[in-house]
Design an enzyme around this catalytic site. Structure first.
Site, short mmCIF file in Angstrom:
data_model
loop_
_atom_site.label_atom_id
_atom_site.label_comp_id
_atom_site.label_asym_id
_atom_site.label_seq_id
_atom_site.Cartn_x
_atom_site.Cartn_y
_atom_site.Cartn_z
CB VAL A 166 48.12 37.97 43.32
CG1 VAL A 166 49.25 38.95 43.03
CG2 VAL A 166 47.60 37.35 42.04
CB CYS A 167 51.84 36.63 47.76
SG CYS A 167 52.21 36.80 49.51
#
Length: 334
Positions: A166-167
């Site tokens: 998850v960026c």
């Protein structure tokens, strides 16, 4: 990519959804067990929320949690300050979760959580379910939680990698500064969840793509948004099929009930895209066209061809779990 610089407030929970103090659910003591309490579908007149599935609860940890084997910190064996902070996070989640986010904490692994978000109408994530496993490291809250998305190898957003990464600047997985970054004193798990929902699972995922900031709001950017939304919606549909086949532990009942209730609306949306050419993300919560459906270019032929391949699989999957009225969509074509 996106940072967490924008303020995203969780929606208030309706008064008819009751919460309870965090405690172990005796009905969830086996992997993937169904809760004994019934799952209401139409009691409130709102098809979008499972009323009797608690927004937050504490149960036993599932065997399929991504961080289960990472035992740097587990159970009640952590330092007192760590335990106090975790219990504070639980209380925040127990009282302040938005309607479309559900979380399970784990009595035997207080360092782990699992969350699911329901995709909002008006986006290519409409009616989808998006699962995230979280771990609070021994250094928490000095360092942010670790988060893994249940991707099934698919890329649902520029900020949600097929690897499950998850960026997000708040998690330290994307650049940022000042209020965009994790703060041990003010940042919370709730903030992480609401940031993912409000900044990642949006109506225009194309705007999150690295290097495309200069195109946002331009004619070129608007031309590129449509095929990007189409691709994202197809990923959403394939994710639904994966979840029905392999529902995450402690959420099996939730997944099945959600798609029993929403299956008809999902297929109705597919029909609107196939037969009326509505652009992705312009339908209402019931899957019907809106005024916006006629204000944008129609969806592409390639997208409609892809839908004709996936709709029969959706019909079969929804019918198999007991969704009503899905058989009428067996012969949908463009």
């Amino acid at each position: 990519m996106v940072s967490a610089s924008r303020s995203v407030k969780p929606a208030a929970k309706p008064a008819n959804i009751q919460s309870r103090l965090p405690k172990r659910s005796n009905n969830d003591n086996a992997q993937g067990a169904f809760p004994a309490e019934p799952l209401a579908s139409h009691a409130s007149g709102d098809d979008n929320v499972v009323l009797h599935f608690q927004h937050f609860d504490v149960v036993q940890s599932p065997q399929d949690h991504h961080y289960l084997d990472n035992k740097e910190q587990q159970g009640s064996g952590g330092p007192r300050a760590w335990l106090k902070r975790v219990q504070k996070e639980w209380k925040i989640l127990e009282t302040d979760l938005p309607d479309t986010i559900f979380v399970r904490a784990f009595e035997d692994r207080m360092d782990l959580l699992r969350a699911v978000m329901v995709g909002a109408s008006g986006t290519p994530y409409q009616d989808g379910l998006f699962f995230f496993d979280m771990k609070l490291p021994p250094s928490y809250p000095v360092t942010p939680p670790q988060v893994k998305y249940h991707s099934f190898g698919l890329r649902a957003n520029p900020n949600l990698y097929p690897s499950g990464t998850v960026c997000l600047s708040l998690l330290g997985t994307f650049g940022g500064e000042g209020p965009e970054l994790w703060s041990p004193d003010t940042s919370t798990i709730l903030q992480v969840l609401v940031s993912i929902q409000g900044l990642v699972l949006t109506e225009k995922p194309y705007d999150n793509e690295t290097g495309f900031e200069a195109q946002v709001g331009t004619p070129e950017g608007r031309r590129n948004e449509l095929p990007y939304c189409e691709s994202t919606y197809l990923v959403n549909l394939h994710t639904m099929l994966h979840l029905i086949r392999r529902p995450p532990g402690r959420f099996r009942a939730f997944v099945m009930d959600h798609f029993r209730r929403r299956g008809l609306h999902i297929l109705r949306a597919c029909e609107a895209y196939l037969k009326e050419g509505c652009p992705v993300g312009t339908l209402d919560g019931e899957g019907f066209p809106t005024e916006a459906s006629t204000e944008q270019p129609p969806c592409s032929k390639g997208f409609r061809l892809a839908l004709t391949n996936v709709v029969p699989r959706l019909v079969e999957a929804f019918t198999r779990i007991g969704a009503q009225g899905c058989h009428e969509f067996n012969r949908i074509d463009s």
